[in-house]
Design an enzyme around this catalytic site. Sequence first.
Site, PDB file in Angstrom:
ATOM      1  N   GLU A  25       9.784   6.786  13.884  1.00 55.83           N
ATOM      2  CA  GLU A  25       9.893   6.290  12.503  1.00 55.83           C
ATOM      3  C   GLU A  25       9.905   7.394  11.452  1.00 55.83           C
ATOM      4  O   GLU A  25       9.116   8.341  11.523  1.00 55.83           O
ATOM      5  CB  GLU A  25       8.704   5.343  12.247  1.00 55.83           C
ATOM      6  CG  GLU A  25       8.618   4.801  10.830  1.00 55.83           C
ATOM      7  CD  GLU A  25       7.520   3.747  10.693  1.00 55.83           C
ATOM      8  OE1 GLU A  25       7.259   3.012  11.667  1.00 55.83           O
ATOM      9  OE2 GLU A  25       6.920   3.672   9.617  1.00 55.83           O
TER      10      GLU A  25
ATOM     11  N   GLU B 225       4.710  -5.438  10.161  1.00 51.44           N
ATOM     12  CA  GLU B 225       3.663  -4.465  10.437  1.00 51.44           C
ATOM     13  C   GLU B 225       2.299  -5.144  10.297  1.00 51.44           C
ATOM     14  O   GLU B 225       2.168  -6.168   9.610  1.00 51.44           O
ATOM     15  CB  GLU B 225       3.776  -3.304   9.443  1.00 51.44           C
ATOM     16  CG  GLU B 225       2.854  -2.140   9.745  1.00 51.44           C
ATOM     17  CD  GLU B 225       3.239  -0.868   8.971  1.00 51.44           C
ATOM     18  OE1 GLU B 225       3.876  -0.976   7.909  1.00 51.44           O
ATOM     19  OE2 GLU B 225       2.887   0.227   9.453  1.00 51.44           O
TER      20      GLU B 225
ATOM     21  N   LYS C 223       1.096   1.781  16.767  1.00 52.86           N
ATOM     22  CA  LYS C 223       1.837   2.883  16.113  1.00 52.86           C
ATOM     23  C   LYS C 223       0.869   3.960  15.676  1.00 52.86           C
ATOM     24  O   LYS C 223      -0.197   3.661  15.131  1.00 52.86           O
ATOM     25  CB  LYS C 223       2.604   2.348  14.914  1.00 52.86           C
ATOM     26  CG  LYS C 223       3.493   3.403  14.256  1.00 52.86           C
ATOM     27  CD  LYS C 223       4.431   2.770  13.254  1.00 52.86           C
ATOM     28  CE  LYS C 223       3.779   2.607  11.894  1.00 52.86           C
ATOM     29  NZ  LYS C 223       4.712   1.960  10.948  1.00 52.86           N
TER      30      LYS C 223
ATOM     31  N   ASN D  97       0.838  -1.191   0.000  1.00 54.69           N
ATOM     32  CA  ASN D  97       0.000   0.000   0.000  1.00 54.69           C
ATOM     33  C   ASN D  97       0.873   1.240   0.000  1.00 54.69           C
ATOM     34  O   ASN D  97       2.037   1.197   0.353  1.00 54.69           O
ATOM     35  CB  ASN D  97      -0.928   0.001   1.227  1.00 54.69           C
ATOM     36  CG  ASN D  97      -0.144   0.090   2.515  1.00 54.69           C
ATOM     37  OD1 ASN D  97       0.444   1.116   2.825  1.00 54.69           O
ATOM     38  ND2 ASN D  97      -0.099  -0.994   3.270  1.00 54.69           N
TER      39      ASN D  97
ATOM     40  N   LYS E 230       0.486   8.102  13.839  1.00 53.85           N
ATOM     41  CA  LYS E 230       1.099   9.107  12.982  1.00 53.85           C
ATOM     42  C   LYS E 230       1.375  10.373  13.780  1.00 53.85           C
ATOM     43  O   LYS E 230       0.623  10.730  14.686  1.00 53.85           O
ATOM     44  CB  LYS E 230       0.177   9.424  11.815  1.00 53.85           C
ATOM     45  CG  LYS E 230      -0.118   8.225  10.932  1.00 53.85           C
ATOM     46  CD  LYS E 230       1.153   7.642  10.348  1.00 53.85           C
ATOM     47  CE  LYS E 230       0.871   6.457   9.448  1.00 53.85           C
ATOM     48  NZ  LYS E 230       2.113   5.844   8.958  1.00 53.85           N
TER      49      LYS E 230
ATOM     50  N   ASP F 289       5.260   7.733  13.900  1.00 52.03           N
ATOM     51  CA  ASP F 289       5.704   7.704  12.498  1.00 52.03           C
ATOM     52  C   ASP F 289       5.416   9.058  11.854  1.00 52.03           C
ATOM     53  O   ASP F 289       4.259   9.470  11.766  1.00 52.03           O
ATOM     54  CB  ASP F 289       4.928   6.596  11.770  1.00 52.03           C
ATOM     55  CG  ASP F 289       5.346   6.447  10.311  1.00 52.03           C
ATOM     56  OD1 ASP F 289       6.237   7.188   9.853  1.00 52.03           O
ATOM     57  OD2 ASP F 289       4.763   5.572   9.633  1.00 52.03           O
TER      58      ASP F 289
ATOM     59  N   HIS G  94       7.506  -2.992   6.331  1.00 49.75           N
ATOM     60  CA  HIS G  94       6.291  -2.186   6.139  1.00 49.75           C
ATOM     61  C   HIS G  94       5.251  -3.002   5.362  1.00 49.75           C
ATOM     62  O   HIS G  94       5.593  -3.923   4.628  1.00 49.75           O
ATOM     63  CB  HIS G  94       6.679  -0.942   5.326  1.00 49.75           C
ATOM     64  CG  HIS G  94       5.539  -0.225   4.671  1.00 49.75           C
ATOM     65  ND1 HIS G  94       5.095  -0.531   3.408  1.00 49.75           N
ATOM     66  CD2 HIS G  94       4.754   0.786   5.116  1.00 49.75           C
ATOM     67  CE1 HIS G  94       4.086   0.277   3.097  1.00 49.75           C
ATOM     68  NE2 HIS G  94       3.861   1.079   4.114  1.00 49.75           N
TER      69      HIS G  94
ATOM     70  N   GLU H 133      10.980   2.185   4.670  1.00 51.90           N
ATOM     71  CA  GLU H 133       9.868   1.668   3.859  1.00 51.90           C
ATOM     72  C   GLU H 133       9.821   2.313   2.480  1.00 51.90           C
ATOM     73  O   GLU H 133       9.200   1.760   1.574  1.00 51.90           O
ATOM     74  CB  GLU H 133       8.536   1.896   4.580  1.00 51.90           C
ATOM     75  CG  GLU H 133       8.127   3.359   4.667  1.00 51.90           C
ATOM     76  CD  GLU H 133       6.795   3.555   5.389  1.00 51.90           C
ATOM     77  OE1 GLU H 133       6.722   3.220   6.583  1.00 51.90           O
ATOM     78  OE2 GLU H 133       5.849   4.017   4.753  1.00 51.90           O
TER      79      GLU H 133
ATOM     80  N   ASP I 118      10.054  -2.945   2.256  1.00 51.61           N
ATOM     81  CA  ASP I 118       8.837  -3.692   1.887  1.00 51.61           C
ATOM     82  C   ASP I 118       9.096  -4.347   0.539  1.00 51.61           C
ATOM     83  O   ASP I 118       9.248  -3.661  -0.480  1.00 51.61           O
ATOM     84  CB  ASP I 118       7.661  -2.695   1.822  1.00 51.61           C
ATOM     85  CG  ASP I 118       6.329  -3.352   1.456  1.00 51.61           C
ATOM     86  OD1 ASP I 118       6.326  -4.470   0.903  1.00 51.61           O
ATOM     87  OD2 ASP I 118       5.294  -2.708   1.703  1.00 51.61           O
TER      88      ASP I 118
HETATM   89 MG   LIG Z   1       5.749   4.296   8.112  1.00 52.71          MG
END
Ligand SMILES: [Mg+2]
Length: 389
Positions: free
Chosen positions: A238, A340, A181, A53, A183, A212, A321, A264, A291
Amino acid sequence: MRITDIREKTVSIASPIANAFIDFSKMTCSVVAVVTDQVHDGKPVIGFGFNSNGRYGQGSLMRERFIPRLMEADPDTLVDRDNANLDPFAIWRTMMTNEKPGGHGERSVAVGTIDMAVWDAVAKIAGTPLYRLLADRYRNGVVDDSVWVYAAGGYYHPGKEIEGLKDEFKSYLDRGYTVCKMKIGLVPLADDLKRIEAALDVVGGGQNLCVDANGRFDLETALAYAKALEPYDLYWYEEAGDPLDYALQAELSRNYSGRMATGENLFSMQDARNLIRHGGMNRDQDVVQFDCALSYGLVEYMRTLDMMAENGWSSRRVVPHGGHQMSLNIAAGLHLGGNESYPDVFQPFGGFADTVEVKDSRVGLPDVPGVGFEAKSALYALLKRELVD
Ligand SMILES: [Mg+2]
């Protein structure tokens, strides 16, 4: 043994969420089927793949370059020596014919998506789960029975206040996760600190929380956050700065004693190597998050793992990721540190087999051939509808 067809479609993976850099309201994803002439239970063996994604669908690159190269190649050049299975490494080399080095762009996503479908087909042809095939081929058969996962979420939902964040994290704990986690970086530091403290109230301590920034910060902001975050003793901080700004990462590492995580958005072994060489990362503490679906697939991922080993990094420091089944297979089969997990977003691509339960932030893997797409009913229904029926 040959590939008879490769199909691709672009599908929506849109979600009403935003991180510090983008919103996901128009996000798309490529899905791929590699059809083989092998027949199991009366049906052709088909490998599936999708592009994780956060990067848009890559159909035109596949249609114009990577799929024709495979379909025009002599089938005998794409199989292993005794013609018992497809050879992912030969397939990868064929896809990358007439591609110059460097300038990885999103070519790596197109190749990584097809590579996922190839490995799914290879494991199905061998009649074994991919994690077991990887362990048998590359780790003397040693499989991790379970993989550490953490719940990624904590996005900025428009209109969602602190209570919404707390409810979200409570529901992750109820579902068996211990580490969550969230943001940061879309609002001023003081507002993010209020969100972090609210999250800590729920998860119970800094070692249960990651933050992150999605590459949003300049050095000054990254350092200001580092200073403010340090007392919380978070599990990790992150992607503070631009993914390619290794000097920023190195300076940040000099000024932050806690664990850092990034990687990532590095899409090749060479980019990953630059991070390891120049990013000032601490191999005894930090985490890297490459990833495979975004970075040329598992063939390239093995080069990245070799590069890390050459630089004294344990594969346990890799926590990919993406929250998808492909990385989960790699984690269990190739001795990674975890994976993740997106309990609520990017469905039906995110998440694991239907029968898999999270316990103490760990998950097992289903005993089905391939990556395990058939054991995740909503995703398999989509792949079948778009690519098979
Ligand atoms: Mg991230």
